[in-house]
Design an enzyme around this catalytic site. Structure first.
Site, PDB file in Angstrom:
ATOM      1  N   MET A  17       8.743  52.937  56.223  1.00 43.47           N
ATOM      2  CA  MET A  17      10.089  53.000  55.656  1.00 43.47           C
ATOM      3  C   MET A  17       9.993  53.136  54.140  1.00 43.47           C
ATOM      4  O   MET A  17       9.132  52.519  53.503  1.00 43.47           O
ATOM      5  CB  MET A  17      10.865  51.728  56.013  1.00 43.47           C
ATOM      6  CG  MET A  17      12.217  51.590  55.328  1.00 43.47           C
ATOM      7  SD  MET A  17      13.422  52.815  55.893  1.00 43.47           S
ATOM      8  CE  MET A  17      14.115  51.947  57.312  1.00 43.47           C
ATOM      9  N   CYS A  18      10.886  53.955  53.571  1.00 41.54           N
ATOM     10  CA  CYS A  18      11.001  54.056  52.113  1.00 41.54           C
ATOM     11  C   CYS A  18      12.487  54.216  51.775  1.00 41.54           C
ATOM     12  O   CYS A  18      13.350  53.884  52.584  1.00 41.54           O
ATOM     13  CB  CYS A  18      10.164  55.220  51.580  1.00 41.54           C
ATOM     14  SG  CYS A  18      10.758  56.851  52.098  1.00 41.54           S
ATOM     15  N   ALA A  19      12.780  54.731  50.591  1.00 43.52           N
ATOM     16  CA  ALA A  19      14.178  54.840  50.179  1.00 43.52           C
ATOM     17  C   ALA A  19      14.909  55.971  50.890  1.00 43.52           C
ATOM     18  O   ALA A  19      16.014  55.793  51.408  1.00 43.52           O
ATOM     19  CB  ALA A  19      14.271  55.031  48.667  1.00 43.52           C
ATOM     20  N   MET A  37      15.922  54.110  53.889  1.00 44.10           N
ATOM     21  CA  MET A  37      16.970  53.088  53.808  1.00 44.10           C
ATOM     22  C   MET A  37      18.353  53.707  53.622  1.00 44.10           C
ATOM     23  O   MET A  37      19.355  53.118  54.017  1.00 44.10           O
ATOM     24  CB  MET A  37      16.670  52.122  52.664  1.00 44.10           C
ATOM     25  CG  MET A  37      15.478  51.203  52.905  1.00 44.10           C
ATOM     26  SD  MET A  37      15.682  50.095  54.325  1.00 44.10           S
ATOM     27  CE  MET A  37      16.959  48.977  53.741  1.00 44.10           C
TER      28      MET A  37
END
Length: 372
Positions: free
Chosen positions: A71-73, A100
């Site tokens: 997961m990242c931005a 996200m």
């Protein structure tokens, strides 16, 4: 090596169904601490991407025997992280598309209950943002309360249940998320209801909803109950004399903040009156349905968020402060950071500005901070 991908929607379904999910979040420690995927069965790991090549010990502790989601931005860095871990021997590594930003937009419907006069009430859980909205359906009609910006889930749900959305209501002028209320009302030709005390500066037409106003949806009555404090116009809705939709006034483990228009002390007095007198005179058997939750622990086993009003008067700290002066001090001196871009969100909800879709996504990035 080819990287596998999954959607934030699929992760949201797993979290809501209490399925085990292992996530490696490669954003900064600060960003992850502030806002991350939560769930009773979520196993969260955090290795910032710029440190991943020097994090051999931490990488060795990551699970290899089950799927590991990165997961990242926004989905780009998580793909790079998945590629790197593939090279390190991780076979079951999956990147979450959209990161996200996409996680923030997921809406999961949960049935709260059947209504005595016919029909049912559903809660839409925006799991990545902690926002809660509602759909009441009866006799082929539906009303949506505190709609999120993403209106498609309500439209699809109404269609699947053969119901036409005839009314859209907001408990107040929201400052933490962009309301989909006006858009939804325009799509269906429905009436859009707003408390007039919050709507002095709006740039569009609306149907005023004041204390005692009754909105009929099929055979169900939704009664407005004026409950200022979070905003001067905050209005709760009593559905079928059984459910109390409290907006951002009262949550399961906390209470609403009164400072988002720079009038913390004045509105704190209103908030005290609402919580201790107005709500105090209501039946304690009412089931409280708030517009937000702050912690995953507030969820019931089925993913819903609700409690009886009597339970909250027993356990919610904000309802158990001895005197008004102490209450006002508590709610004006212990405030979190204000919601991201809240002034621009308010202006958007007033119709004063019309940001692009990308700008709206950016404005809503981050957790909600509407509670004391």
């Amino acid at each position: 090596m080819t990287v596998q991908f999954t959607s934030a929607e699929e992760i949201a379904e797993k979290v809501m169904n209490n399925e085990p999910v292992a996530i490696l979040d490669v954003r900064s420690k600060e960003d992850v601490e502030n806002w991350h995927v939560e769930g009773s069965q979520v196993e969260l790991h955090n290795i910032p991407f710029n440190e991943i090549e020097e994090s051999g010990d931490e990488i060795s502790k990551l699970p290899k025997e089950k799927p590991l989601y990165t997961m990242c931005a926004k989905g780009n860095t998580s793909k790079k992280a998945a590629e790197y871990l593939k090279d390190q021997g991780f076979e079951n590594i999956i990147s979450i598309e959209g990161g996200m930003a996409s996680w923030s937009e997921q809406l999961e419907p949960v049935k709260i209950g059947d209504l005595k006069t016919g029909g049912a009430i559903y809660q839409f859980v925006r799991i990545g943002k902690g926002c809660l909205s509602y759909l009441v359906e009866s006799d082929g009609e539906a009303a949506v309360i505190d709609a999120a910006r993403m209106t498609a889930p309500y439209e699809s749900f109404a269609k699947e249940h053969s119901a036409k959305i005839t009314h859209v209501l907001d408990t107040h002028l929201h400052a933490d998320h962009i309301s989909g209320g006006r858009k939804l009302a325009e799509s269906f030709g429905a009436q859009y209801h707003l408390p007039p005390e919050d709507a002095d500066e709006v740039m569009f037409g609306y149907e005023p909803v004041e204390d005692g106003t009754t909105v009929e949806v099929g055979k169900v009555k939704i009664k407005a109950f004026y409950s200022p404090g979070h905003t001067i116009g905050s209005t709760s809705f009593i559905v079928d004399d059984e459910y109390l939709l409290t907006g951002d006034i009262l949550f399961i483990e906390s209470i609403g903040r009164p400072d988002l228009a720079g009038k913390a002390t004045d509105w704190a007095e209103d908030l005290h009156e609402t919580l201790y007198e107005r709500y105090g005179n209501l039946s304690k058997e009412l089931i409280v349905l708030p517009a937000h939750y702050a912690d995953i622990q507030e969820m019931n086993e089925d993913g819903s968020v609700h409690k009886k009003l009597s339970d909250l008067y027993e356990r919610n700290e904000g309802l158990n402060i001895d005197d008004e002066e102490g209450f006002i001090k508590r709610v004006t001196e212990n405030l979190k950071e204000q919601p991201n871009a809240y002034e621009d969100i308010r202006k958007t909800n007033m119709g004063k500005i019309t940001p692009s879709e990308d700008e709206q996504k950016e404005m809503e990035t981050g957790p909600n901070n509407c509670a004391v």
